[in-house]
Scaffold this active site. Structure first.
Site, short mmCIF file in Angstrom:
data_model
loop_
_atom_site.label_atom_id
_atom_site.label_comp_id
_atom_site.label_asym_id
_atom_site.label_seq_id
_atom_site.Cartn_x
_atom_site.Cartn_y
_atom_site.Cartn_z
N GLN A 1 0.86 -1.18 0.00
CA GLN A 1 0.00 0.00 0.00
C GLN A 1 0.89 1.24 0.00
O GLN A 1 1.65 1.44 0.95
CB GLN A 1 -0.83 -0.04 1.28
CG GLN A 1 -2.22 0.49 1.19
CD GLN A 1 -3.01 0.09 2.43
OE1 GLN A 1 -3.33 -1.07 2.62
NE2 GLN A 1 -3.29 1.04 3.28
N GLY A 2 0.85 2.04 -1.06
CA GLY A 2 1.67 3.24 -1.14
C GLY A 2 0.85 4.47 -0.84
O GLY A 2 0.44 5.19 -1.77
N SER B 1 1.26 6.56 2.64
CA SER B 1 1.93 7.58 3.47
C SER B 1 3.13 8.18 2.75
O SER B 1 3.80 7.53 1.95
CB SER B 1 2.43 6.95 4.77
OG SER B 1 1.40 6.28 5.43
N GLU C 1 -3.34 9.31 18.99
CA GLU C 1 -3.95 10.65 19.14
C GLU C 1 -5.13 10.80 18.17
O GLU C 1 -6.18 11.36 18.53
CB GLU C 1 -2.92 11.76 18.88
CG GLU C 1 -1.87 11.88 19.97
CD GLU C 1 -0.83 10.76 19.94
OE1 GLU C 1 -0.68 10.11 18.89
OE2 GLU C 1 -0.19 10.53 20.98
N GLU D 1 -9.33 -1.96 6.11
CA GLU D 1 -8.22 -2.12 7.06
C GLU D 1 -8.77 -2.01 8.49
O GLU D 1 -8.45 -2.80 9.36
CB GLU D 1 -7.17 -1.04 6.79
CG GLU D 1 -5.94 -1.15 7.68
CD GLU D 1 -4.84 -0.15 7.30
OE1 GLU D 1 -4.73 0.21 6.12
OE2 GLU D 1 -4.11 0.27 8.20
C1 LIG Z 1 4.18 -0.75 11.48
C2 LIG Z 1 3.71 0.27 10.48
C3 LIG Z 1 3.29 -0.14 9.22
C4 LIG Z 1 2.88 0.80 8.28
N1 LIG Z 1 2.53 0.36 7.02
C5 LIG Z 1 2.18 1.27 6.08
C6 LIG Z 1 1.92 0.85 4.73
O1 LIG Z 1 2.02 -0.33 4.39
N2 LIG Z 1 1.60 1.80 3.81
C7 LIG Z 1 1.51 3.12 4.13
O2 LIG Z 1 1.18 3.92 3.26
N3 LIG Z 1 1.76 3.56 5.41
C8 LIG Z 1 2.09 2.67 6.37
N4 LIG Z 1 2.38 3.09 7.66
C9 LIG Z 1 2.36 4.52 7.94
C10 LIG Z 1 1.22 4.95 8.86
O3 LIG Z 1 -0.01 4.93 8.17
C11 LIG Z 1 1.57 6.34 9.38
O4 LIG Z 1 2.73 6.21 10.18
C12 LIG Z 1 0.46 6.94 10.21
O5 LIG Z 1 -0.63 7.27 9.39
C13 LIG Z 1 0.94 8.23 10.93
O6 LIG Z 1 1.52 9.10 10.05
P1 LIG Z 1 2.96 9.74 10.32
O7 LIG Z 1 3.89 8.65 10.66
O8 LIG Z 1 3.28 10.61 9.16
O9 LIG Z 1 2.79 10.63 11.61
P2 LIG Z 1 2.13 12.08 11.69
O10 LIG Z 1 0.78 12.06 11.06
O11 LIG Z 1 3.12 13.10 11.20
O12 LIG Z 1 1.95 12.24 13.24
C14 LIG Z 1 3.03 12.59 14.13
C15 LIG Z 1 2.46 12.73 15.53
O13 LIG Z 1 1.49 13.80 15.55
C16 LIG Z 1 0.23 13.31 16.00
N5 LIG Z 1 -0.86 13.96 15.28
C17 LIG Z 1 -0.98 14.08 13.93
N6 LIG Z 1 -2.12 14.72 13.60
C18 LIG Z 1 -2.75 14.99 14.79
C19 LIG Z 1 -4.00 15.62 15.12
N7 LIG Z 1 -4.82 16.09 14.18
N8 LIG Z 1 -4.31 15.70 16.43
C20 LIG Z 1 -3.49 15.20 17.40
N9 LIG Z 1 -2.31 14.60 17.14
C21 LIG Z 1 -1.94 14.50 15.85
C22 LIG Z 1 0.26 11.82 15.72
O14 LIG Z 1 -0.63 11.11 16.57
C23 LIG Z 1 1.71 11.48 15.98
O15 LIG Z 1 1.93 11.28 17.35
C24 LIG Z 1 2.82 2.19 8.61
C25 LIG Z 1 3.22 2.60 9.89
C26 LIG Z 1 3.68 1.67 10.82
C27 LIG Z 1 4.13 2.14 12.16
#
Ligand SMILES: Cc1cc2nc3c(=O)[nH]c(=O)nc-3n(C[C@H](O)[C@H](O)[C@H](O)COP(=O)(O)OP(=O)(O)OC[C@H]3O[C@@H](n4cnc5c(N)ncnc54)[C@H](O)[C@@H]3O)c2cc1C
Length: 386
Positions: free
Chosen positions: A129-130, A132, A370, A247
């Site tokens: 899944q592409g 993020s 969060e 999902e």
């Molecule tokens: C094990 C694992 C597998 C994954 N697999 C995939 C995959 O196959 N394909 C894919 O596309 N992605 C994948 N992901 C990515 C995942 O979907 C993202 O990590 C997730 O959506 C959070 O985005 P971010 O890491 O950019 O954090 P951010 O969104 O930048 O968040 C950073 C921090 O800010 C907080 N925050 C953000 N917005 C708010 C808000 N509005 N209010 C309060 N707090 C907030 C968050 O809770 C977090 O603590 C995976 C992640 C993990 C850990």
């Protein structure tokens, strides 16, 4: 409230159990799930997937015409329980089968369905899944990877990150921006991308467990055929929400793995000697912690039962999936912490040590803590938007 299984579900259970008893030998039970995907493990998983597919068990929720059984929620619960009971391996293609296929079935052309679903079912193609990006995670609609139409191709440029199985994937469900001039949710499209195309580079990201289980993927002037479009152009948000809804629906079965781990933890406490030479299970503090985790694990099952019951009665899925995801991910962390506490210094090289590290990502993947708390605050507690 516990689910009462109707007689048909128990008939199905007998059928599945008989098949699993006949087919899940030690060879399959010991296969485990190795996200790094060494070739021998991938091939063994492919063999297992073919076995499941031939028996009609590889994707029971899919419609019959695509190789599934059109199974309803009750059968899916029973199937999950029996797979766990038999300690059968899962699928090589969890993201494809559970999240991406439902979008292909809903939005795909006949050619796309024909081309992708059968191979996905048998583990012949692995999917990732592409979604993020470095600046688009929780705020997924901010994604910037661009796809510019040029004749019968799109030219794709950008970077995706955290792609589970990206290093093994043959295909990717890719979200791209096709119209930067409109509101951010409206200019997104979804492409089904062949990962062997020139200009695609997959780099592993090493996690705190030391494993290479997910990746970043860069796209540099990648020519993607226009018929890779899934659903209408610029309406990829709708496709993405379908994938993410499936999902989230998957959380209904999360309690199975968790409760198995809690049972293993109770055994571990009985088998491990504490400082006074008696089993850890005799220590009042550990007993309290075990009892607390057991009761929280059981309450997670009730939450899942409620989601299934809602579905059976045709009620829309509510914010309960956020509550279940939040509770499950925090519990997974507490369970592995207690495993480490029971083992003491020996924990770092044990199953529980690895679990402890791996569980850190669970409160991020598939919706962060969060974000889930925000959903609960707004949709369950009726609080104003933060
Ligand atoms: C094990 C694992 C597998 C994954 N697999 C995939 C995959 O196959 N394909 C894919 O596309 N992605 C994948 N992901 C990515 C995942 O979907 C993202 O990590 C997730 O959506 C959070 O985005 P971010 O890491 O950019 O954090 P951010 O969104 O930048 O968040 C950073 C921090 O800010 C907080 N925050 C953000 N917005 C708010 C808000 N509005 N209010 C309060 N707090 C907030 C968050 O809770 C977090 O603590 C995976 C992640 C993990 C850990």
């Amino acid at each position: 409230m516990d689910l009462t299984y109707p007689p048909e579900a128990e008939d199905f259970r007998r059928e599945v159990r008989a098949w699993l008893d006949a087919h899940v030998t030690a060879q399959w039970r010991d296969l485990g799930y190795d996200l790094e995907g060494p070739p021998a493990w991938v091939e063994a998983m492919r063999d297992w997937n073919r076995l499941l597919a031939d028996a009609g068990y590889a994707a029971i929720a899919w419609p019959v015409e695509y190789g599934g059984r059109g199974a309803g929620p009750m059968e899916q619960v029973v199937f999950g329980e029996e797979m766990h009971r038999a300690r059968a391996p899962g699928t090589l293609n969890p993201i494809g089968i559970s999240n991406i296929a439902p979008s292909i079935i809903q939005f795909g052309t006949d050619v796309q369905k024909q081309r992708f679903l059968g191979r996905m079912l048998r583990g012949e193609d692995i999917w990732c899944q592409g979604f993020s990006e470095p600046n688009a995670g929780s705020d997924l609609a901010a994604l910037a990877t661009s796809a510019v139409r040029d004749g019968d191709h799109y030219v794709v440029n950008g970077q995706k990150v955290w792609n589970t199985l990206g290093h093994l994937a043959d295909w990717c469900e890719l979200l791209v921006r096709t119209d930067p001039s409109v509101a951010k949710h409206k200019g997104i499209s979804c492409l089904l991308v062949d990962m062997t195309l020139p200009g695609i580079e997959v780099r592993p990201l090493v996690t705190i467990t030391g494993e290479r289980s997910f990746n970043e993927i860069t796209f540099t002037d990648v020519l993607v055929p226009a018929d890779a479009l899934l659903g209408p152009e610029h309406q990829g948000w709708m496709v993405a929400m379908t994938t993410l809804a499936f999902e989230r629906a998957g959380v209904a079965n999360l309690h199975l793995g968790l409760r198995t781990k809690i049972a293993a933890l109770i055994e571990l406490a009985q088998e491990t000697d504490g400082r006074d030479g008696r089993p850890v299970a005799c220590d009042p503090v550990f007993r309290q912690r075990l009892a607390a985790l057991h009761s929280l694990g059981e309450s997670l099952k009730l939450l899942s039962d409620r989601a299934v019951s809602n579905e059976l009665q045709g009620r829309p899925a509510g914010p309960e999936s956020s509550l279940a995801k939040l509770r499950w991910s925090l519990l997974e962390q507490s369970v592995s912490e207690l495993g480490c506490a029971i083992l003491g210094l020996g924990a770092s090289t044990s199953f529980w040590g690895r679990e402890h590290l791996a569980s850190r990502g669970l409160t991020i993947a598939g919706g962060t803590t969060e974000i889930n708390k925000n959903v609960i605050a707004e949709r369950m507690l009726g609080l104003p938007r933060g």
